[in-house]
Design a protein around this motif. Structure first.
Motif, PDB file in Angstrom:
ATOM      1  N   ASN A  15      -7.591  -2.809  -4.031  1.00 47.47           N
ATOM      2  CA  ASN A  15      -6.749  -2.554  -2.850  1.00 47.47           C
ATOM      3  C   ASN A  15      -6.984  -1.207  -2.179  1.00 47.47           C
ATOM      4  OD1 ASN A  15      -5.501  -5.089  -3.208  1.00 47.47           O
ATOM      5  ND2 ASN A  15      -4.132  -4.194  -4.732  1.00 47.47           N
ATOM      6  N   ASN A  22      -0.258   0.465   4.154  1.00 44.97           N
ATOM      7  CA  ASN A  22       0.871   0.681   3.254  1.00 44.97           C
ATOM      8  C   ASN A  22       1.690  -0.591   3.097  1.00 44.97           C
ATOM      9  OD1 ASN A  22       1.263   3.226   1.894  1.00 44.97           O
ATOM     10  ND2 ASN A  22       1.204   4.159   3.912  1.00 44.97           N
ATOM     11  N   ALA A  23       1.892  -1.306   4.199  1.00 42.51           N
ATOM     12  CA  ALA A  23       2.645  -2.561   4.156  1.00 42.51           C
ATOM     13  C   ALA A  23       1.915  -3.622   3.319  1.00 42.51           C
ATOM     14  CB  ALA A  23       2.903  -3.079   5.566  1.00 42.51           C
ATOM     15  N   GLN A  80       0.454  -2.879   0.660  1.00 41.69           N
ATOM     16  CA  GLN A  80       0.483  -2.269  -0.663  1.00 41.69           C
ATOM     17  C   GLN A  80      -0.894  -1.778  -1.102  1.00 41.69           C
ATOM     18  OE1 GLN A  80       2.569  -4.996  -3.244  1.00 41.69           O
ATOM     19  NE2 GLN A  80       4.488  -4.649  -2.166  1.00 41.69           N
ATOM     20  N   GLY A  92      -3.778   0.842  -2.176  1.00 42.11           N
ATOM     21  CA  GLY A  92      -3.768   2.029  -3.023  1.00 42.11           C
ATOM     22  C   GLY A  92      -4.182   3.270  -2.270  1.00 42.11           C
ATOM     23  N   ASP A 128      -0.732   5.687  -3.595  1.00 38.59           N
ATOM     24  CA  ASP A 128       0.061   5.409  -4.792  1.00 38.59           C
ATOM     25  C   ASP A 128      -0.037   6.498  -5.860  1.00 38.59           C
ATOM     26  OD1 ASP A 128      -2.478   5.045  -5.851  1.00 38.59           O
ATOM     27  OD2 ASP A 128      -2.235   2.899  -6.236  1.00 38.59           O
TER      28      ASP A 128
END
Length: 171
Positions: free
Chosen positions: A78, A109-110, A112, A114, A152
């Protein structure tokens, strides 16, 4: 920033305008191999444009940004590569490229993601939170031109590989 700026997802109706904007944006850039428009097309054909946004002013596409998946040698999933990002020369230095990048990072970001990495100029990308990463490299590029932004807190280690479409040179 231009008061009438609208940033939205690309549509097929934007493809020719994106090519025109990209060609114009990179035309005078000496370090460019002038293949950016072909890279975008190849990413699109490969289904690898994870986020592709256009900037509109008065119904005209004046900018574009692309984000595509990257592969990390340590197996971290990701992560995405930013680029190309293009703004018509008459609209450069007005915050449009920055707005496109920030909107794209919000989309990542939406999803998810990294993090995100890129090859670019320090003066520009550090303002957006990107840093030269310790332990993460893009082979063949001097470390001062390779940047990453970790979402993250887990910065991967090893080597980044951008999508094969980045080798595109024409139709």
């Amino acid at each position: 920033m231009h008061p009438d700026l609208l940033i939205r997802d690309e549509t097929p109706a934007d493809w020719d305008a994106i090519t025109t904007v990209t060609e114009a944006a990179f035309a005078s850039l000496e370090i460019s191999q002038h293949t950016e428009q072909f890279i975008i097309q190849a990413l699109r054909v490969a289904g690898a444009l994870s986020v592709s946004l256009v900037a509109h002013i008065h119904g005209r596409v004046v900018g574009h940004v692309a984000f595509s998946p990257v592969t990390l040698s340590d197996g971290t999933p990701n992560w995405y590569g930013l680029g190309p990002v293009s703004v018509l020369p008459a609209y450069q230095r007005q915050g449009i490229g920055q707005a496109l990048i920030q909107a794209g990072l919000a989309r990542l970001n939406a999803l998810q993601a990294g993090g995100c990495c890129l090859v670019g100029h320090r003066e520009y990308y550090v303002k957006l939170g990107f840093r030269n990463p310790d332990g993460l490299v893009y082979e063949g590029v001097p470390p001062e031109y390779f940047f990453a932004l970790c979402f993250d807190g887990q910065l991967p280690q090893g080597t980044v590989s951008f999508h094969p479409a980045f080798a595109a040179t024409g139709h």
